[in-house]
Structures are given as C-alpha cells and as structure tokens.
Design a protein around this motif. Structure first.
Motif, short mmCIF file in Angstrom:
data_model
loop_
_atom_site.label_atom_id
_atom_site.label_comp_id
_atom_site.label_asym_id
_atom_site.label_seq_id
_atom_site.Cartn_x
_atom_site.Cartn_y
_atom_site.Cartn_z
N GLU A 7 -37.26 -36.62 -21.64
CA GLU A 7 -35.78 -36.20 -21.86
C GLU A 7 -34.64 -37.17 -22.31
O GLU A 7 -33.99 -37.05 -22.97
N LYS A 8 -35.01 -38.36 -21.41
CA LYS A 8 -34.09 -39.77 -21.91
C LYS A 8 -34.46 -39.96 -23.26
O LYS A 8 -33.66 -40.55 -23.91
N LEU B 72 -38.47 -44.76 -15.85
CA LEU B 72 -39.10 -43.46 -15.52
C LEU B 72 -40.56 -43.49 -15.90
O LEU B 72 -41.44 -42.99 -15.15
N ASN C 23 -42.99 -35.23 -12.63
CA ASN C 23 -41.57 -34.98 -12.64
C ASN C 23 -40.99 -36.15 -13.53
O ASN C 23 -39.90 -35.93 -14.42
N ARG C 24 -41.39 -37.53 -13.00
CA ARG C 24 -40.70 -38.58 -13.87
C ARG C 24 -41.13 -38.66 -15.18
O ARG C 24 -40.24 -39.20 -16.19
N TYR D 220 -41.33 -36.01 -17.14
CA TYR D 220 -40.52 -35.19 -17.74
C TYR D 220 -39.30 -35.67 -18.01
O TYR D 220 -38.75 -35.53 -19.01
N TYR D 221 -38.67 -36.34 -17.08
CA TYR D 221 -37.39 -37.09 -17.23
C TYR D 221 -37.45 -38.10 -18.13
O TYR D 221 -36.47 -38.54 -18.92
N SER D 222 -38.63 -38.82 -18.32
CA SER D 222 -38.55 -39.87 -19.36
C SER D 222 -38.54 -39.32 -20.63
O SER D 222 -37.85 -40.05 -21.51
#
Length: 130
Positions: free
Chosen positions: A45-46, A20, A38-39, A41-43
């Motif tokens: 989160e992971k 991500l 967005n990417r 953010y999810y990176s």
C-alpha cells in the motif's frame, strides 16, 4: 503540491514501505504468517501511494485509492507474498519430515492436506527441497 514535495512524500512512503517489508520478512521467518501478510499488505500500500505521489495524485476519498490499477497491483503483490509463504512452508515440511525419517509420500500427503493441492502438484512443489 509541486514536484519537490511530491518526491519528498514519495521518499517517506518508500522508506516506510521498506520498514514494513523488513518486518514482514522477520515475521515470516518466525512463522507468524498472518502478521507477515499484514505487514506485506501495508508495504505494498505504501509503495503504491509513493507511486501516486510521484504522479501528483493525493489522497482519494479519504486516503483510499480505489482505482482498478492500484487494486490490481496490490492483489498481485499479496498473491506473490502468499506464494512465498507457501514455499517457505513446504520447505519446512520437507526439512522436518527428512529429520524425522519421514518418506517422500509423507511429505506429499502433508502438502496436499495443508495446502489443498493435488498430489501431482505437491510432488512438483517438494521436488526442489527433497
């Protein structure tokens, strides 16, 4: 879950976080700032979920981690991502203005209007690229 399973789960999450993050960098380079954010953010989160897996913490409330520390870490990461995006934007403004024979004041005005910063802050920001 036992330690081995926790480590395996963390490894899967870190691998996905890296994918991500690479996507975010590519999108940022292409000027797709919202998608890059967005990417990123999810990176983050992971990455946080990988840390939690190592600590033996599983899904909380349907997979949503609501602890203050995790939210704080994610928010700081988002701020850092936005700062990097702003730096790239300022560098682009400076580069474009110089190619078009614009003046330093043109760049300052553009940075002030684009990023809503003071003229003094804009001058500091562009100094490293001028």
């Amino acid at each position: 879950m036992d330690d081995k399973n926790n480590k395996d789960l963390a490894r899967v999450r870190i691998d996905r976080a890296e994918e991500l993050l690479n996507e975010a960098k590519s999108l940022l380079e292409n000027g797709s700032y919202k998608s890059a954010n967005n990417r990123a953010y999810y990176s983050f989160e992971k990455s946080i979920k990988a840390i939690l897996a190592l600590k033996g913490v599983e899904n909380i409330m349907g997979g949503r981690v609501l602890e203050y520390e995790e939210k704080d870490i994610m928010n700081r990461g988002i701020e850092q991502g936005l700062d990097l995006g702003r730096e790239d934007g300022i560098k682009g403004i400076v580069t474009l203005c110089k190619k078009m024979n614009g003046s330093e004041i043109d760049v300052v005005e553009s940075v002030v209007s684009t990023y809503g910063v003071s003229e003094e802050d804009a001058r500091v920001m562009i100094k490293k690229y001028w």
